[in-house]
Design a protein around this motif. Structure first.
Motif, PDB file in Angstrom:
ATOM      1  N   TYR A   1      -3.164   0.194  -3.334  1.00 24.33           N
ATOM      2  CA  TYR A   1      -2.721  -0.820  -3.205  1.00 24.33           C
ATOM      3  C   TYR A   1      -2.225  -1.506  -4.728  1.00 24.33           C
ATOM      4  O   TYR A   1      -3.231  -1.206  -5.916  1.00 24.33           O
ATOM      5  CB  TYR A   1      -3.417  -1.800  -2.472  1.00 24.33           C
ATOM      6  CG  TYR A   1      -4.224  -1.630  -1.017  1.00 24.33           C
ATOM      7  CD1 TYR A   1      -4.001  -2.187   0.109  1.00 24.33           C
ATOM      8  CD2 TYR A   1      -5.198  -0.599  -0.605  1.00 24.33           C
ATOM      9  CE1 TYR A   1      -3.885  -1.786   1.316  1.00 24.33           C
ATOM     10  CE2 TYR A   1      -6.002  -0.363   0.326  1.00 24.33           C
ATOM     11  CZ  TYR A   1      -5.266  -0.898   1.223  1.00 24.33           C
ATOM     12  OH  TYR A   1      -5.459  -1.018   2.164  1.00 24.33           O
TER      13      TYR A   1
ATOM     14  N   TYR B   1      10.209   4.064  -4.029  1.00 21.15           N
ATOM     15  CA  TYR B   1       9.313   3.850  -5.369  1.00 21.15           C
ATOM     16  C   TYR B   1      10.071   4.405  -6.798  1.00 21.15           C
ATOM     17  O   TYR B   1       9.073   4.301  -7.239  1.00 21.15           O
ATOM     18  CB  TYR B   1       8.423   5.123  -5.079  1.00 21.15           C
ATOM     19  CG  TYR B   1       7.719   5.310  -3.750  1.00 21.15           C
ATOM     20  CD1 TYR B   1       6.639   4.491  -3.358  1.00 21.15           C
ATOM     21  CD2 TYR B   1       7.411   6.876  -2.976  1.00 21.15           C
ATOM     22  CE1 TYR B   1       6.005   4.361  -1.714  1.00 21.15           C
ATOM     23  CE2 TYR B   1       6.675   6.983  -1.322  1.00 21.15           C
ATOM     24  CZ  TYR B   1       5.409   5.238  -1.620  1.00 21.15           C
ATOM     25  OH  TYR B   1       4.831   5.379  -0.422  1.00 21.15           O
TER      26      TYR B   1
ATOM     27  N   TYR C   1       0.982  -0.922  -0.292  1.00 20.44           N
ATOM     28  CA  TYR C   1       0.342   0.252   0.216  1.00 20.44           C
ATOM     29  C   TYR C   1       0.956   1.160  -0.319  1.00 20.44           C
ATOM     30  O   TYR C   1       1.595   1.567   1.061  1.00 20.44           O
ATOM     31  CB  TYR C   1      -0.827  -0.231   1.296  1.00 20.44           C
ATOM     32  CG  TYR C   1      -1.487   1.333   1.467  1.00 20.44           C
ATOM     33  CD1 TYR C   1      -2.668   1.571   0.808  1.00 20.44           C
ATOM     34  CD2 TYR C   1      -1.367   1.895   2.221  1.00 20.44           C
ATOM     35  CE1 TYR C   1      -3.405   2.881   0.636  1.00 20.44           C
ATOM     36  CE2 TYR C   1      -1.959   3.053   2.845  1.00 20.44           C
ATOM     37  CZ  TYR C   1      -3.059   3.679   1.741  1.00 20.44           C
ATOM     38  OH  TYR C   1      -4.002   4.969   1.899  1.00 20.44           O
ATOM     39  N   SER C   2       0.201   1.688  -0.843  1.00 22.42           N
ATOM     40  CA  SER C   2       1.130   3.287  -1.067  1.00 22.42           C
ATOM     41  C   SER C   2       0.428   4.882  -0.907  1.00 22.42           C
ATOM     42  O   SER C   2      -0.912   4.722  -1.117  1.00 22.42           O
ATOM     43  CB  SER C   2       2.247   3.188  -2.063  1.00 22.42           C
ATOM     44  OG  SER C   2       3.396   2.430  -2.037  1.00 22.42           O
ATOM     45  N   GLU C   3       0.906   5.813  -0.140  1.00 20.13           N
ATOM     46  CA  GLU C   3       0.043   6.917   0.076  1.00 20.13           C
ATOM     47  C   GLU C   3       1.515   7.814  -0.827  1.00 20.13           C
ATOM     48  O   GLU C   3       2.066   8.145   0.220  1.00 20.13           O
ATOM     49  CB  GLU C   3       0.234   7.555   1.588  1.00 20.13           C
ATOM     50  CG  GLU C   3      -0.811   6.557   1.809  1.00 20.13           C
ATOM     51  CD  GLU C   3      -1.279   6.970   3.841  1.00 20.13           C
ATOM     52  OE1 GLU C   3      -1.030   8.157   4.310  1.00 20.13           O
ATOM     53  OE2 GLU C   3      -2.298   6.810   3.661  1.00 20.13           O
ATOM     54  N   LEU C   4       0.885   8.673  -1.796  1.00 16.83           N
ATOM     55  CA  LEU C   4       1.743   9.522  -2.737  1.00 16.83           C
ATOM     56  C   LEU C   4       1.114  10.628  -2.706  1.00 16.83           C
ATOM     57  O   LEU C   4      -0.054  11.232  -2.490  1.00 16.83           O
ATOM     58  CB  LEU C   4       2.029   9.051  -3.761  1.00 16.83           C
ATOM     59  CG  LEU C   4       2.404   7.470  -4.071  1.00 16.83           C
ATOM     60  CD1 LEU C   4       1.685   6.662  -5.403  1.00 16.83           C
ATOM     61  CD2 LEU C   4       3.806   6.999  -3.938  1.00 16.83           C
TER      62      LEU C   4
ATOM     63  N   SER D   1      -3.481   7.348  -3.267  1.00 19.86           N
ATOM     64  CA  SER D   1      -2.881   6.536  -2.224  1.00 19.86           C
ATOM     65  C   SER D   1      -3.717   5.519  -3.338  1.00 19.86           C
ATOM     66  O   SER D   1      -4.489   5.211  -3.795  1.00 19.86           O
ATOM     67  CB  SER D   1      -3.558   6.686  -0.655  1.00 19.86           C
ATOM     68  OG  SER D   1      -5.482   6.458  -1.264  1.00 19.86           O
TER      69      SER D   1
ATOM     70  N   TRP E   1       4.956  10.633  -7.645  1.00 16.88           N
ATOM     71  CA  TRP E   1       4.170   9.249  -8.498  1.00 16.88           C
ATOM     72  C   TRP E   1       3.769   9.235  -9.660  1.00 16.88           C
ATOM     73  O   TRP E   1       2.833   9.492 -10.282  1.00 16.88           O
ATOM     74  CB  TRP E   1       2.755   8.132  -8.170  1.00 16.88           C
ATOM     75  CG  TRP E   1       2.595   7.270  -8.261  1.00 16.88           C
ATOM     76  CD1 TRP E   1       3.230   6.108  -7.955  1.00 16.88           C
ATOM     77  CD2 TRP E   1       1.872   6.528  -9.566  1.00 16.88           C
ATOM     78  NE1 TRP E   1       3.011   4.200  -8.364  1.00 16.88           N
ATOM     79  CE2 TRP E   1       1.418   5.143  -9.802  1.00 16.88           C
ATOM     80  CE3 TRP E   1       0.468   7.375 -10.276  1.00 16.88           C
ATOM     81  CZ2 TRP E   1       0.757   4.508 -10.379  1.00 16.88           C
ATOM     82  CZ3 TRP E   1       0.067   6.737 -10.853  1.00 16.88           C
ATOM     83  CH2 TRP E   1      -0.004   5.205 -10.979  1.00 16.88           C
TER      84      TRP E   1
ATOM     85  N   GLN F   1       6.526  -5.811   0.606  1.00 15.82           N
ATOM     86  CA  GLN F   1       6.170  -4.148  -0.304  1.00 15.82           C
ATOM     87  C   GLN F   1       7.414  -3.457  -1.088  1.00 15.82           C
ATOM     88  O   GLN F   1       8.544  -3.799  -0.570  1.00 15.82           O
ATOM     89  CB  GLN F   1       5.248  -3.561   0.946  1.00 15.82           C
ATOM     90  CG  GLN F   1       6.007  -2.482   2.114  1.00 15.82           C
ATOM     91  CD  GLN F   1       6.551  -4.335   3.220  1.00 15.82           C
ATOM     92  OE1 GLN F   1       6.132  -4.377   2.646  1.00 15.82           O
ATOM     93  NE2 GLN F   1       6.679  -3.677   4.047  1.00 15.82           N
TER      94      GLN F   1
END
Length: 287
Positions: A80, A129, A17-20, A78, A24, A125
Protein backbone atom coordinates in the motif's frame (compact mmCIF):
# COMPACT_ATOMS: atom_id res chain seq x y z
CA UNK A 1 7.37 13.42 19.97
CA UNK A 2 8.97 16.89 19.88
CA UNK A 3 6.90 19.42 21.82
CA UNK A 4 7.79 22.38 19.61
CA UNK A 5 6.50 20.92 16.34
CA UNK A 6 3.88 23.13 14.73
CA UNK A 7 0.81 21.42 13.32
CA UNK A 8 1.71 20.60 9.72
CA UNK A 9 -0.82 20.54 6.90
CA UNK A 10 -0.61 17.69 4.43
CA UNK A 11 -1.89 17.47 0.87
CA UNK A 12 -2.74 13.92 -0.20
CA UNK A 13 -1.62 13.00 -3.70
CA UNK A 14 -2.09 9.25 -4.04
CA UNK A 15 -3.17 6.29 -2.00
CA UNK A 16 -3.62 2.78 -3.31
CA UNK A 17 -2.45 -0.81 -3.49
CA UNK A 18 -0.07 -2.41 -5.98
CA UNK A 19 0.93 -5.97 -6.78
CA UNK A 20 4.22 -6.08 -8.64
CA UNK A 21 6.42 -8.78 -10.09
CA UNK A 22 9.97 -7.58 -10.69
CA UNK A 23 8.57 -4.41 -12.29
CA UNK A 24 9.22 -1.93 -9.45
CA UNK A 25 12.67 -0.80 -10.56
CA UNK A 26 13.31 2.94 -10.74
CA UNK A 27 16.60 4.82 -10.53
CA UNK A 28 17.54 8.26 -9.22
CA UNK A 29 14.09 9.06 -7.84
CA UNK A 30 14.08 12.59 -6.44
CA UNK A 31 10.95 14.63 -5.84
CA UNK A 32 9.40 17.24 -3.55
CA UNK A 33 6.94 14.72 -2.15
CA UNK A 34 6.99 12.28 0.74
CA UNK A 35 5.74 8.71 0.59
CA UNK A 36 4.71 6.06 3.08
CA UNK A 37 4.70 2.36 2.20
CA UNK A 38 2.98 -0.47 4.03
CA UNK A 39 4.41 -3.74 2.73
CA UNK A 40 1.95 -6.63 2.68
CA UNK A 41 3.82 -9.44 0.87
CA UNK A 42 7.12 -10.20 -0.80
CA UNK A 43 10.24 -8.10 -0.58
CA UNK A 44 11.98 -5.25 -2.32
CA UNK A 45 14.90 -2.93 -1.69
CA UNK A 46 15.34 0.83 -1.43
CA UNK A 47 18.78 2.43 -1.71
CA UNK A 48 19.12 5.83 -0.03
CA UNK A 49 22.54 7.46 -0.23
CA UNK A 50 24.85 4.66 0.90
CA UNK A 51 22.23 2.83 2.98
CA UNK A 52 20.22 -0.22 1.90
CA UNK A 53 16.72 -0.92 3.24
CA UNK A 54 15.14 -4.31 2.64
CA UNK A 55 11.37 -3.79 2.59
CA UNK A 56 9.62 -6.44 4.67
CA UNK A 57 5.97 -7.34 5.24
CA UNK A 58 4.18 -5.73 8.18
CA UNK A 59 6.49 -2.73 8.24
CA UNK A 60 5.94 0.95 7.46
CA UNK A 61 8.49 2.92 5.44
CA UNK A 62 8.77 6.70 5.15
CA UNK A 63 10.79 8.39 2.42
CA UNK A 64 11.05 12.15 3.05
CA UNK A 65 10.80 14.65 0.19
CA UNK A 66 13.95 15.56 -1.73
CA UNK A 67 15.52 12.21 -0.91
CA UNK A 68 17.47 10.68 -3.77
CA UNK A 69 16.84 6.94 -3.87
CA UNK A 70 16.57 3.83 -6.07
CA UNK A 71 13.86 1.16 -5.95
CA UNK A 72 14.51 -2.48 -6.79
CA UNK A 73 12.18 -5.49 -6.90
CA UNK A 74 13.30 -8.89 -8.22
CA UNK A 75 10.16 -10.96 -7.61
CA UNK A 76 6.57 -10.69 -6.35
CA UNK A 77 5.97 -7.69 -4.12
CA UNK A 78 2.79 -5.99 -2.88
CA UNK A 79 2.36 -2.78 -0.95
CA UNK A 80 0.00 0.00 0.00
CA UNK A 81 1.38 3.44 -0.84
CA UNK A 82 0.58 6.96 0.33
CA UNK A 83 2.04 9.98 -1.49
CA UNK A 84 1.68 13.43 0.07
CA UNK A 85 3.42 16.73 0.55
CA UNK A 86 3.61 19.23 3.38
CA UNK A 87 2.00 22.62 2.71
CA UNK A 88 4.72 24.89 4.10
CA UNK A 89 4.34 28.67 4.06
CA UNK A 90 7.07 30.80 5.62
CA UNK A 91 8.13 28.24 8.18
CA UNK A 92 10.46 25.30 8.50
CA UNK A 93 9.36 22.04 7.03
CA UNK A 94 9.30 19.21 9.54
CA UNK A 95 11.63 17.37 7.17
CA UNK A 96 14.13 20.24 7.34
CA UNK A 97 14.05 20.21 11.12
CA UNK A 98 14.01 16.50 11.95
CA UNK A 99 15.68 13.28 10.86
CA UNK A 100 13.01 10.61 10.48
CA UNK A 101 13.49 6.86 10.71
CA UNK A 102 12.98 5.12 7.38
CA UNK A 103 11.56 1.86 8.78
CA UNK A 104 9.29 0.98 11.70
CA UNK A 105 7.35 -2.15 12.55
CA UNK A 106 3.67 -1.80 11.68
CA UNK A 107 0.66 -2.80 13.75
CA UNK A 108 -2.78 -4.06 12.77
CA UNK A 109 -4.05 -0.52 13.40
CA UNK A 110 -1.62 0.86 10.83
CA UNK A 111 -3.00 -1.55 8.25
CA UNK A 112 -6.53 -0.45 9.10
CA UNK A 113 -5.57 3.22 8.82
CA UNK A 114 -4.02 2.80 5.37
CA UNK A 115 -7.02 0.81 4.17
CA UNK A 116 -9.38 3.44 5.57
CA UNK A 117 -7.44 6.21 3.84
CA UNK A 118 -7.90 4.36 0.56
CA UNK A 119 -11.59 3.73 1.29
CA UNK A 120 -12.34 7.45 1.68
CA UNK A 121 -10.14 8.38 -1.30
CA UNK A 122 -11.08 5.58 -3.74
CA UNK A 123 -10.00 7.29 -6.95
CA UNK A 124 -6.52 8.37 -5.89
CA UNK A 125 -4.56 5.28 -6.89
CA UNK A 126 -1.80 5.48 -9.50
CA UNK A 127 -2.87 4.74 -13.06
CA UNK A 128 0.70 3.99 -14.13
CA UNK A 129 3.73 2.62 -12.30
CA UNK A 130 6.29 4.56 -14.33
CA UNK A 131 6.99 7.84 -12.46
CA UNK A 132 7.55 9.60 -15.76
CA UNK A 133 3.88 9.08 -16.59
CA UNK A 134 2.33 10.47 -13.44
CA UNK A 135 4.78 13.01 -11.98
CA UNK A 136 3.93 16.05 -14.09
CA UNK A 137 2.00 19.34 -13.78
CA UNK A 138 -1.26 18.17 -15.47
CA UNK A 139 -1.44 15.20 -13.11
CA UNK A 140 -0.75 17.35 -10.06
CA UNK A 141 -3.43 19.78 -11.19
CA UNK A 142 -5.81 16.84 -11.07
CA UNK A 143 -4.62 16.00 -7.55
CA UNK A 144 -5.40 19.57 -6.46
CA UNK A 145 -8.83 19.36 -8.09
CA UNK A 146 -9.47 16.04 -6.33
CA UNK A 147 -8.63 17.61 -2.97
CA UNK A 148 -10.92 20.55 -3.63
CA UNK A 149 -13.81 18.17 -4.34
CA UNK A 150 -13.43 16.31 -1.06
CA UNK A 151 -16.12 16.81 1.56
CA UNK A 152 -15.12 18.57 4.75
CA UNK A 153 -15.54 15.32 6.65
CA UNK A 154 -13.23 13.45 4.26
CA UNK A 155 -10.63 16.22 4.48
CA UNK A 156 -10.65 16.06 8.28
CA UNK A 157 -10.43 12.28 8.32
CA UNK A 158 -7.67 12.23 5.70
CA UNK A 159 -5.61 14.71 7.72
CA UNK A 160 -6.27 12.71 10.87
CA UNK A 161 -5.08 9.44 9.33
CA UNK A 162 -1.93 11.08 7.95
CA UNK A 163 -1.24 12.50 11.42
CA UNK A 164 -1.67 9.06 12.98
CA UNK A 165 0.60 7.32 10.49
CA UNK A 166 3.32 9.96 10.80
CA UNK A 167 3.05 10.00 14.59
CA UNK A 168 4.63 6.53 14.59
CA UNK A 169 7.71 7.99 12.93
CA UNK A 170 7.63 11.18 15.03
CA UNK A 171 8.12 9.09 18.14
CA UNK A 172 11.63 8.28 16.90
CA UNK A 173 12.70 11.52 15.22
CA UNK A 174 15.87 13.38 16.12
CA UNK A 175 16.55 17.07 15.82
CA UNK A 176 18.98 17.65 12.98
CA UNK A 177 20.43 20.48 15.06
CA UNK A 178 21.42 18.20 17.94
CA UNK A 179 24.88 17.72 16.50
CA UNK A 180 25.26 21.22 15.06
CA UNK A 181 26.69 24.47 16.32
CA UNK A 182 23.81 26.51 17.82
CA UNK A 183 24.87 29.45 15.66
CA UNK A 184 24.44 27.38 12.51
CA UNK A 185 21.15 26.03 13.80
CA UNK A 186 19.79 29.56 14.21
CA UNK A 187 20.90 30.41 10.68
CA UNK A 188 19.26 27.28 9.21
CA UNK A 189 15.97 28.16 10.86
CA UNK A 190 16.15 31.64 9.34
CA UNK A 191 16.91 30.26 5.86
CA UNK A 192 14.07 27.74 6.03
CA UNK A 193 11.57 30.41 7.10
CA UNK A 194 12.63 33.09 4.60
CA UNK A 195 13.54 31.08 1.50
CA UNK A 196 11.64 33.52 -0.71
CA UNK A 197 13.79 36.48 0.43
CA UNK A 198 17.12 37.71 -0.87
CA UNK A 199 19.26 36.21 1.90
CA UNK A 200 22.72 37.74 2.31
CA UNK A 201 25.87 36.58 4.08
CA UNK A 202 25.78 39.78 6.10
CA UNK A 203 22.35 38.86 7.48
CA UNK A 204 23.40 35.32 8.30
CA UNK A 205 26.67 36.34 9.94
CA UNK A 206 24.72 38.83 12.06
CA UNK A 207 22.33 36.08 13.21
CA UNK A 208 25.33 33.90 14.10
CA UNK A 209 26.98 36.90 15.86
CA UNK A 210 30.32 36.36 14.07
CA UNK A 211 32.20 37.91 11.18
CA UNK A 212 31.32 36.86 7.64
CA UNK A 213 34.59 34.95 7.17
CA UNK A 214 34.16 33.10 10.46
CA UNK A 215 30.54 32.34 9.69
CA UNK A 216 31.45 30.80 6.32
CA UNK A 217 34.05 28.60 8.04
CA UNK A 218 31.70 27.27 10.75
CA UNK A 219 28.85 26.78 8.27
CA UNK A 220 31.05 24.74 5.90
CA UNK A 221 32.33 22.68 8.83
CA UNK A 222 28.80 21.77 9.96
CA UNK A 223 26.95 21.53 6.63
CA UNK A 224 29.74 20.36 4.29
CA UNK A 225 28.81 23.07 1.80
CA UNK A 226 28.91 26.85 1.51
CA UNK A 227 26.02 29.02 2.77
CA UNK A 228 25.24 30.12 -0.79
CA UNK A 229 25.01 26.54 -2.03
CA UNK A 230 22.64 25.63 0.80
CA UNK A 231 20.44 28.68 0.18
CA UNK A 232 20.24 27.90 -3.53
CA UNK A 233 19.39 24.26 -2.80
CA UNK A 234 16.46 25.32 -0.61
CA UNK A 235 15.26 27.83 -3.17
CA UNK A 236 15.31 25.20 -5.92
CA UNK A 237 13.41 22.76 -3.71
CA UNK A 238 10.66 25.35 -3.33
CA UNK A 239 10.82 26.10 -7.06
CA UNK A 240 10.16 22.43 -7.83
CA UNK A 241 7.02 22.51 -5.69
CA UNK A 242 5.80 25.71 -7.35
CA UNK A 243 6.45 24.37 -10.84
CA UNK A 244 4.57 21.14 -10.17
CA UNK A 245 1.68 22.41 -8.07
CA UNK A 246 0.92 25.83 -9.61
CA UNK A 247 0.62 27.33 -13.07
CA UNK A 248 2.88 30.27 -12.23
CA UNK A 249 5.07 31.29 -15.20
CA UNK A 250 8.71 30.31 -14.75
CA UNK A 251 9.81 33.94 -14.51
CA UNK A 252 7.30 34.52 -11.69
CA UNK A 253 8.59 31.44 -9.86
CA UNK A 254 12.10 32.89 -10.03
CA UNK A 255 10.90 36.28 -8.79
CA UNK A 256 8.92 34.61 -6.01
CA UNK A 257 12.24 33.28 -4.74
CA UNK A 258 14.05 36.64 -5.17
CA UNK A 259 16.05 35.30 -8.11
CA UNK A 260 15.73 38.25 -10.47
CA UNK A 261 18.21 36.95 -13.04
CA UNK A 262 16.27 34.33 -15.01
CA UNK A 263 19.46 32.99 -16.63
CA UNK A 264 20.98 32.41 -13.20
CA UNK A 265 17.76 30.73 -12.02
CA UNK A 266 17.78 28.41 -15.04
CA UNK A 267 21.43 27.56 -14.46
CA UNK A 268 21.17 26.67 -10.77
CA UNK A 269 17.87 24.85 -11.32
CA UNK A 270 19.54 22.58 -13.87
CA UNK A 271 22.54 22.14 -11.57
CA UNK A 272 20.36 20.69 -8.80
CA UNK A 273 17.72 18.82 -10.82
CA UNK A 274 19.49 17.94 -14.07
CA UNK A 275 16.82 19.76 -16.09
CA UNK A 276 15.88 23.30 -16.95
CA UNK A 277 12.67 24.65 -15.34
CA UNK A 278 10.92 24.31 -18.70
CA UNK A 279 11.99 20.66 -19.08
CA UNK A 280 11.06 19.91 -15.47
CA UNK A 281 7.58 21.34 -15.84
CA UNK A 282 7.05 19.57 -19.16
CA UNK A 283 7.95 16.03 -18.18
CA UNK A 284 7.99 16.23 -14.40
CA UNK A 285 10.38 14.28 -12.21
CA UNK A 286 10.43 10.83 -10.74
CA UNK A 287 8.86 9.88 -7.44
Amino acid sequence: MPKDLENPKFILLNVGYSELNANWNWKKIYSPFARIYYVSEGDATIYINEATYDLKPDHLYLIPPFTLHNDECKSYFSLYYVHFYEDVINRESMFDKYDFPIEIRATSLDMMLVRRLWDINPDRQLRHYDPQLYDNPPTFSQYVADNNKMSRRSKFETQGILYQLLSKFYALVKLKADSKDIRVNNVLKYIHETTENNITLTQLASIACVTIDHFIRIFKKEMKCTPLKYINMKKIEKAQLLLLTTDMPIREVALELSLDNISYFNRIFKYYTGRTPTEYRKIGNKF
